[in-house]
Design a protein around this motif. Structure first.
Motif, mmCIF file in Angstrom:
data_model
loop_
_atom_site.group_PDB
_atom_site.id
_atom_site.type_symbol
_atom_site.label_atom_id
_atom_site.label_comp_id
_atom_site.label_asym_id
_atom_site.label_seq_id
_atom_site.Cartn_x
_atom_site.Cartn_y
_atom_site.Cartn_z
ATOM 1 N N VAL A 82 -19.038 28.226 10.567
ATOM 2 C CA VAL A 82 -17.625 29.207 10.999
ATOM 3 C C VAL A 82 -16.230 28.094 11.996
ATOM 4 C CG1 VAL A 82 -17.309 30.484 12.494
ATOM 5 C CG2 VAL A 82 -19.398 31.219 11.106
ATOM 6 N N HIS A 83 -17.335 27.555 12.871
ATOM 7 C CA HIS A 83 -16.725 26.717 13.537
ATOM 8 C C HIS A 83 -15.330 26.119 12.271
ATOM 9 C CE1 HIS A 83 -19.017 27.211 16.710
ATOM 10 N NE2 HIS A 83 -17.751 26.660 17.656
ATOM 11 N N GLY A 84 -15.663 25.521 11.349
ATOM 12 C CA GLY A 84 -14.754 24.693 10.145
ATOM 13 C C GLY A 84 -13.975 25.734 9.794
ATOM 14 N N GLY A 85 -14.034 26.876 9.302
ATOM 15 C CA GLY A 85 -13.561 27.593 8.662
ATOM 16 C C GLY A 85 -12.483 28.332 9.500
ATOM 17 N N TYR A 87 -11.389 26.411 12.090
ATOM 18 C CA TYR A 87 -9.705 25.357 12.650
ATOM 19 C C TYR A 87 -9.198 25.262 10.985
ATOM 20 C CZ TYR A 87 -11.974 23.145 16.602
ATOM 21 O OH TYR A 87 -12.195 23.313 18.067
ATOM 22 N N LEU A 88 -9.949 25.236 9.687
ATOM 23 C CA LEU A 88 -8.943 25.267 8.285
ATOM 24 C C LEU A 88 -7.893 26.639 8.535
ATOM 25 C CD1 LEU A 88 -8.827 24.597 5.452
ATOM 26 C CD2 LEU A 88 -10.256 25.946 5.293
ATOM 27 N N PHE A 89 -8.519 27.138 9.777
ATOM 28 C CA PHE A 89 -7.646 28.708 9.298
ATOM 29 C C PHE A 89 -7.126 28.734 10.125
ATOM 30 C CE2 PHE A 89 -6.795 32.968 12.283
ATOM 31 C CZ PHE A 89 -5.805 33.444 11.649
ATOM 32 N N MET A 90 -6.933 27.961 11.957
ATOM 33 C CA MET A 90 -6.407 27.551 12.656
ATOM 34 C C MET A 90 -4.781 26.448 11.912
ATOM 35 S SD MET A 90 -8.396 28.507 16.047
ATOM 36 C CE MET A 90 -8.901 26.884 15.823
ATOM 37 N N LEU A 91 -5.531 26.026 11.702
ATOM 38 C CA LEU A 91 -4.118 25.146 10.546
ATOM 39 C C LEU A 91 -3.643 25.150 9.360
ATOM 40 C CD1 LEU A 91 -5.898 21.477 11.346
ATOM 41 C CD2 LEU A 91 -4.489 22.921 12.248
ATOM 42 N N LEU A 138 -5.732 33.387 3.190
ATOM 43 C CA LEU A 138 -6.006 32.743 4.889
ATOM 44 C C LEU A 138 -6.583 33.612 6.202
ATOM 45 C CD1 LEU A 138 -4.342 29.256 4.679
ATOM 46 C CD2 LEU A 138 -6.789 29.879 4.978
ATOM 47 N N ALA A 139 -5.768 34.820 6.246
ATOM 48 C CA ALA A 139 -5.921 36.097 6.769
ATOM 49 C C ALA A 139 -6.893 36.257 6.973
ATOM 50 C CB ALA A 139 -4.251 36.758 6.420
ATOM 51 N N TRP A 140 -6.997 36.700 5.786
ATOM 52 C CA TRP A 140 -8.573 37.318 5.607
ATOM 53 C C TRP A 140 -9.456 36.836 5.973
ATOM 54 C CZ3 TRP A 140 -9.055 43.013 5.239
ATOM 55 C CH2 TRP A 140 -7.983 43.628 4.600
ATOM 56 N N LEU A 141 -9.643 35.910 5.355
ATOM 57 C CA LEU A 141 -10.651 34.947 5.624
ATOM 58 C C LEU A 141 -10.510 34.545 7.508
ATOM 59 C CD1 LEU A 141 -12.826 32.437 4.554
ATOM 60 C CD2 LEU A 141 -10.806 30.809 5.127
ATOM 61 N N GLY A 142 -9.719 34.666 8.281
ATOM 62 C CA GLY A 142 -10.177 34.137 9.589
ATOM 63 C C GLY A 142 -10.278 35.379 10.258
ATOM 64 N N ILE A 143 -9.820 36.164 9.552
ATOM 65 C CA ILE A 143 -10.526 37.578 10.321
ATOM 66 C C ILE A 143 -12.275 37.331 10.215
ATOM 67 C CG2 ILE A 143 -10.379 40.469 10.064
ATOM 68 C CD1 ILE A 143 -7.700 40.495 9.501
ATOM 69 N N ALA A 144 -12.299 37.577 9.305
ATOM 70 C CA ALA A 144 -13.890 37.453 8.705
ATOM 71 C C ALA A 144 -14.632 36.696 9.578
ATOM 72 C CB ALA A 144 -14.476 37.329 7.521
ATOM 73 N N PHE A 146 -13.531 35.155 12.559
ATOM 74 C CA PHE A 146 -13.031 35.408 13.577
ATOM 75 C C PHE A 146 -13.855 36.376 14.089
ATOM 76 C CE2 PHE A 146 -11.005 38.153 17.311
ATOM 77 C CZ PHE A 146 -10.283 37.280 17.878
ATOM 78 N N LEU A 147 -14.700 37.222 13.310
ATOM 79 C CA LEU A 147 -16.114 39.017 13.500
ATOM 80 C C LEU A 147 -16.885 37.892 14.129
ATOM 81 C CD1 LEU A 147 -14.067 41.887 11.695
ATOM 82 C CD2 LEU A 147 -13.798 41.126 14.185
ATOM 83 N N LEU A 148 -17.045 37.155 12.669
ATOM 84 C CA LEU A 148 -18.160 35.908 12.981
ATOM 85 C C LEU A 148 -18.429 35.416 14.112
ATOM 86 C CD1 LEU A 148 -18.839 34.896 8.847
ATOM 87 C CD2 LEU A 148 -20.195 36.696 10.576
ATOM 88 N N HIS A 149 -17.519 35.155 14.129
ATOM 89 C CA HIS A 149 -17.683 33.972 15.767
ATOM 90 C C HIS A 149 -17.804 34.852 16.984
ATOM 91 C CE1 HIS A 149 -17.179 30.718 18.530
ATOM 92 N NE2 HIS A 149 -16.121 31.232 18.676
ATOM 93 N N VAL A 150 -16.902 35.947 17.181
ATOM 94 C CA VAL A 150 -18.010 36.897 18.039
ATOM 95 C C VAL A 150 -18.553 38.105 17.632
ATOM 96 C CG1 VAL A 150 -16.970 39.240 19.496
ATOM 97 C CG2 VAL A 150 -15.150 37.298 18.349
ATOM 98 N N ALA A 151 -19.045 37.893 17.408
ATOM 99 C CA ALA A 151 -20.640 38.654 16.702
ATOM 100 C C ALA A 151 -21.852 37.358 16.679
ATOM 101 C CB ALA A 151 -21.184 38.362 15.311
#
Length: 411
Positions: A82-85, A87-91, A138-144, A146-151
């Motif tokens: 999730v952390h790696g993903g 960073y992929l999303f933020m870049l 990437l937007a959809w991936l980022g939302i997913a 984001f939610l996993l990180h918060v969870a």
């Protein structure tokens, strides 16, 4: 429990709030049409900011020691993924957005918060499709993610009660535990709050119907014939020769500095106003004999401005004036007619962007002698000239109001 560095904590929560804002705004942009132009520019600026902050965050990650992992097994592997993903999303999301703008058919300049110019990426036009698809994916991936990180953070704090979340807090404070995660909610709500009302879907205006007889017809020859007949009946035989000798040629007029040619158009209920800073006019006319008028006005379309660098860049593009291929608009008219004491109408031809159409203008003259003040207007149908022919022009009214005013002196 060892904490992250203060700079890492600051970057973490700042990026989180900006991502929440981007998610809130990004999905609404497609429904806003031309009315969302300024918000689209803000979306680009925030995206570039996230890219820069993420690069700094990566540098800090390798510069400052990080707390050790406290979870192993598949849970630890999932957390790392999730952390790696993220960073992929933020870049990747800002970079694909940058590529999307750089390869768009309408080249819109990018200014970071309206101040710092950001150049377009040197990419081929056919890269636009993959940039668009990648940005959406990437937007959809980022939302997913984001939610996993918060969870995951909630799981550690509420279920495992291992205090993991305190590692990303500058101090062990219940107030910070509420305030810092609350920044994400603030970002979401702020993005929602600044959204304008969506543009209602309407049928695209059809090209303007042919102008009415009143708009394109020259002064009535019947009226001229009647007047000539009356003059012939009451004048002596040599009157025509005397009249020719008595009537001097119409004077030419020199436009004085300080004049203005402006335009305005409705855009989904809001008015966009601007003007042209470079134009010339050659005018020959006797105000007492308006039929003697010979008018030619040339406008440098590249000088068009609405006071916003983004939109000025769009005006020069193919969707609007296409100044690279069609640098000038030209209006010419032979003759005019009096419509009032000091008011006139001239019917001529407007040539712009490879098309020529009949066009009338109305104007008034004030002053006497060799110095006159000219003020006038015209209503121009933009669609026959192909001005505003793309998706971003859906909210524009089909007619543009043009106004002009200047001082002129007889030569």
């Amino acid at each position: 429990m060892r904490r992250y560095s203060l700079i890492a904590i600051f970057l973490h929560w700042t990026i989180a709030a900006l991502l929440a804002f981007q998610i809130s705004v990004g999905w609404a942009l497609e429904d806003l049409g031309a009315g969302g132009f300024s918000l689209y520019q803000l979306h680009k600026s925030v995206g570039i900011s996230i890219l820069v902050l993420t690069l700094i965050r990566l540098a800090v990650r390798f510069w400052k020691p990080r707390p050790v992992r406290i979870e192993s097994g598949w849970q630890g592997a999932l957390a790392s993924a999730v952390h790696g993903g993220l960073y992929l999303f933020m870049l990747g999301a800002p970079l694909t957005g940058w590529a999307l703008v750089s390869t768009a058919r309408v080249k819109v300049p990018t200014l970071l918060f309206g101040i710092i110019p950001i150049p377009h990426l040197p990419l081929p036009a056919d890269a636009h499709q993959w940039a668009e698809g990648g940005h959406g994916l990437l937007a959809w991936l980022g939302i997913a993610l984001f939610l996993l990180h918060v969870a995951g953070a909630i799981r550690h704090h509420m279920m495992l009660r291992d205090g993991l979340i305190w590692r990303m807090m500058p101090a062990r404070s219940p107030m910070l535990l509420v305030a810092l995660p609350g920044l994400m909610l603030v970002g979401l709500l702020l993005g929602k709050a600044i959204l304008p009302e969506p543009v209602a879907e309407v049928a695209r205006p059809q090209p303007a119907a042919p102008a009415t007889q009143d708009e394109i017809a020259p002064p009535s020859p019947t009226n001229i014939s009647v007047a000539n007949a009356v003059e012939t009946a009451v004048a002596p035989d040599d009157a025509p020769a005397q009249a020719e000798e008595a009537i001097p040629p119409p004077p030419g007029w020199t436009v004085q500095p300080g004049g203005r040619v402006g335009f305005s158009v409705d855009n989904s209920g809001e008015t966009i106003s601007g003007g042209f800073s470079r134009w010339t006019a050659k005018i020959v006319m006797d105000p007492d004999r308006p039929d003697s008028a010979d008018i030619r006005v040339e406008i440098d379309l590249a000088s068009a401005t609405v006071g916003d660098a983004y939109q000025d860049g769009m005006l020069a593009g193919e969707e609007f004036f296409d100044t690279a291929a069609h640098p000038r608009a030209i209006f010419t008219a032979k003759g005019a007619e009096r419509t009032g004491r000091n008011s006139y109408r001239a019917v001529g031809t407007l040539s712009m962007k490879g098309a020529s159409r009949p066009q009338s203008i109305r104007f008034t003259l004030s002053g006497t002698g060799d110095s006159r003040k000219v003020a006038g207007s015209a209503s121009i149908a933009r669609l026959p000239f192909g001005v505003g022919n793309g998706e971003s022009s859906g909210g524009l009214a089909p007619r543009v109001a043009v106004t002009f005013q200047f001082n002129a002196r007889a030569q």
